[in-house]
Design a protein around this motif. Sequence first.
Motif, mmCIF file in Angstrom:
data_model
loop_
_atom_site.group_PDB
_atom_site.id
_atom_site.type_symbol
_atom_site.label_atom_id
_atom_site.label_comp_id
_atom_site.label_asym_id
_atom_site.label_seq_id
_atom_site.Cartn_x
_atom_site.Cartn_y
_atom_site.Cartn_z
ATOM 1 N N ALA A 180 0.825 -1.213 0.000
ATOM 2 C CA ALA A 180 0.000 0.000 0.000
ATOM 3 C C ALA A 180 0.862 1.267 0.000
ATOM 4 O O ALA A 180 0.360 2.358 0.263
ATOM 5 C CB ALA A 180 -0.923 -0.025 1.215
ATOM 6 N N SER A 181 2.159 1.142 -0.284
ATOM 7 C CA SER A 181 3.121 2.269 -0.239
ATOM 8 C C SER A 181 3.092 2.944 1.130
ATOM 9 O O SER A 181 3.288 4.145 1.240
ATOM 10 C CB SER A 181 2.840 3.313 -1.331
ATOM 11 O OG SER A 181 2.934 2.747 -2.600
ATOM 12 N N ASP A 182 2.829 2.178 2.184
ATOM 13 C CA ASP A 182 2.765 2.719 3.540
ATOM 14 C C ASP A 182 3.971 2.212 4.335
ATOM 15 O O ASP A 182 3.819 1.507 5.329
ATOM 16 C CB ASP A 182 1.437 2.276 4.183
ATOM 17 C CG ASP A 182 1.302 2.757 5.622
ATOM 18 O OD1 ASP A 182 1.963 3.739 5.982
ATOM 19 O OD2 ASP A 182 0.529 2.121 6.376
ATOM 20 N N VAL A 183 5.153 2.566 3.873
ATOM 21 C CA VAL A 183 6.370 2.120 4.551
ATOM 22 C C VAL A 183 7.285 3.323 4.717
ATOM 23 O O VAL A 183 7.478 4.100 3.792
ATOM 24 C CB VAL A 183 7.066 0.981 3.763
ATOM 25 C CG1 VAL A 183 7.189 1.315 2.293
ATOM 26 C CG2 VAL A 183 8.431 0.651 4.330
ATOM 27 N N ARG A 184 7.788 3.515 5.955
ATOM 28 C CA ARG A 184 8.691 4.654 6.188
ATOM 29 C C ARG A 184 9.911 4.147 6.931
ATOM 30 O O ARG A 184 9.926 4.163 8.129
ATOM 31 C CB ARG A 184 7.968 5.723 6.980
ATOM 32 C CG ARG A 184 6.800 6.293 6.192
ATOM 33 C CD ARG A 184 6.198 7.478 6.859
ATOM 34 N NE ARG A 184 5.045 7.933 6.061
ATOM 35 C CZ ARG A 184 4.607 9.185 6.054
ATOM 36 N NH1 ARG A 184 5.198 10.105 6.776
ATOM 37 N NH2 ARG A 184 3.578 9.522 5.337
ATOM 38 N N TYR A 185 10.986 3.770 6.221
ATOM 39 C CA TYR A 185 11.018 3.541 4.795
ATOM 40 C C TYR A 185 11.479 2.115 4.511
ATOM 41 O O TYR A 185 11.591 1.732 3.365
ATOM 42 C CB TYR A 185 11.902 4.612 4.122
ATOM 43 C CG TYR A 185 11.098 5.928 4.106
ATOM 44 C CD1 TYR A 185 10.263 6.215 3.043
ATOM 45 C CD2 TYR A 185 11.123 6.792 5.192
ATOM 46 C CE1 TYR A 185 9.471 7.372 3.045
ATOM 47 C CE2 TYR A 185 10.334 7.944 5.205
ATOM 48 C CZ TYR A 185 9.503 8.217 4.131
ATOM 49 O OH TYR A 185 8.706 9.343 4.149
ATOM 50 N N ARG A 186 11.727 1.361 5.601
ATOM 51 C CA ARG A 186 12.017 -0.057 5.459
ATOM 52 C C ARG A 186 11.607 -0.773 6.732
ATOM 53 O O ARG A 186 11.957 -0.319 7.831
ATOM 54 C CB ARG A 186 13.530 -0.244 5.261
ATOM 55 C CG ARG A 186 13.952 -1.528 4.585
ATOM 56 C CD ARG A 186 13.357 -1.712 3.251
ATOM 57 N NE ARG A 186 14.220 -2.323 2.259
ATOM 58 C CZ ARG A 186 13.838 -2.479 0.988
ATOM 59 N NH1 ARG A 186 12.645 -2.092 0.573
ATOM 60 N NH2 ARG A 186 14.643 -3.038 0.137
ATOM 61 N N PHE A 187 10.896 -1.884 6.579
ATOM 62 C CA PHE A 187 10.654 -2.759 7.728
ATOM 63 C C PHE A 187 11.870 -3.648 7.903
ATOM 64 O O PHE A 187 12.418 -4.165 6.923
ATOM 65 C CB PHE A 187 9.409 -3.618 7.504
ATOM 66 C CG PHE A 187 8.139 -2.828 7.537
ATOM 67 C CD1 PHE A 187 7.649 -2.335 8.743
ATOM 68 C CD2 PHE A 187 7.442 -2.545 6.374
ATOM 69 C CE1 PHE A 187 6.474 -1.580 8.784
ATOM 70 C CE2 PHE A 187 6.271 -1.804 6.401
ATOM 71 C CZ PHE A 187 5.789 -1.310 7.612
#
Length: 348
Positions: free
Chosen positions: A332-339
């Motif tokens: 969902a482009s909901d990553v800030r910025y890497r898990f």
Amino acid sequence: MTSVAAYAAPSEAAPLEKTMIERRELGSLDVLIDIAFAGICHSDIHTVRGDWGPQSYPLAPGHEITGTVAAVGADVTKHAIGDRVGVGCLVNSCGECRSCLQGEEQFCARGAVFTYGSTDRDGTVTQGGYSEQVVVTESFVVRIPDSLPLDAAAPLLCAGITAYSPLRRWNVGPGTRVAVVGLGGLGHMGVQIAHALGAEVTVLSQTLSKKDDGLRLGADDYRATSDPDTFRALGRSFDVILNTVSAVIDMRSYLGLLDVGGTMVCVGAPGEPLPVQVMSLIGGRRSLAGSNIGGIGETQEMLDFCAEHGIVAEIEVIPASEINAAYERVLASDVRYRFVIDAATIGE
Ligand code: NAP
Ligand code: ZN
């Protein structure tokens, strides 16, 4: 063989689950690594979900690995017990072909062995870093500089090198106008590295929701691609476009942003074709290129560069039980910025 706990996909349609995988006995040139952290790359999702073709399951992904050396084979000279080390996307190659001799193991003519889902030289299928330990031949293990924390350094092993290699190859430096398309894992590394190289950096993101972060990471300008004015205002503005988007984009609009002689380098790797009008290239003597991670020597060079410039990934550390939820957020482009997975939670 030793069994270690891991998170693996049982099939392309099923969520990842805890399981046990086998690691080979330590060979004379092997290094056993206690994994501390593993980043979640969008490629992990493409691969386990079959976007890039059929896989063998169960498949434990993960190619942004950091940890410490737990044991070394009798002939290992590069690493010692206790060293802080990393493993990226590559774990083996022939070592003899032209590409390997040039330090570009990722293009090995006999087929590079990737960290997961690849057939290794002994015929087994490789399993990745969402696990407690991994055994890797010493020449594919890199050193993590002391100043870089193991959690925030993990994403450098794929996202970092994938951004660094093309920026160097296309001579990005002072005076170069660079656009980074997509502010995700790769994109946020691209912004930091291009800025550190002295370039003028613009982020092209779907919306302005991450603008403050982009500017803080080193961008000079930040534009929304959902706004048609962006493409009118920025026509012929860039020398290099680093396309990190995991989906198909309208190439005609983006190629029009390149100045005469400019290059778009695609690192984003959607499963479907990207349609290109040849006139978009001819009309400005533009080039369209691709780039695939980087070689082992270049990966070490990138880590040293990041240490020198104080660059790491911006991360959200998660327990292994949250991997599937993290996948949905990446999609969902909901990553800030890497898990980044805390490997200590894999066996829990
Ligand atoms: P990511 O964190 O999901 O970042 C991708 C970014 O692309 C998103 O954050 C989003 O940025 C943008 N985006 C996503 N869907 C889009 C759409 N439909 N239209 C426009 N923009 C969209 O993924 P990543 O881990 O950085 O990986 C990106 C791609 O590179 C993946 O395809 C991955 O497989 C590939 N990859 C390639 C290599 C290589 O060696 N070539 C290495 C690693 C990864 P905004 O929200 O800012 O728009
Ligand atoms: Zn990756």
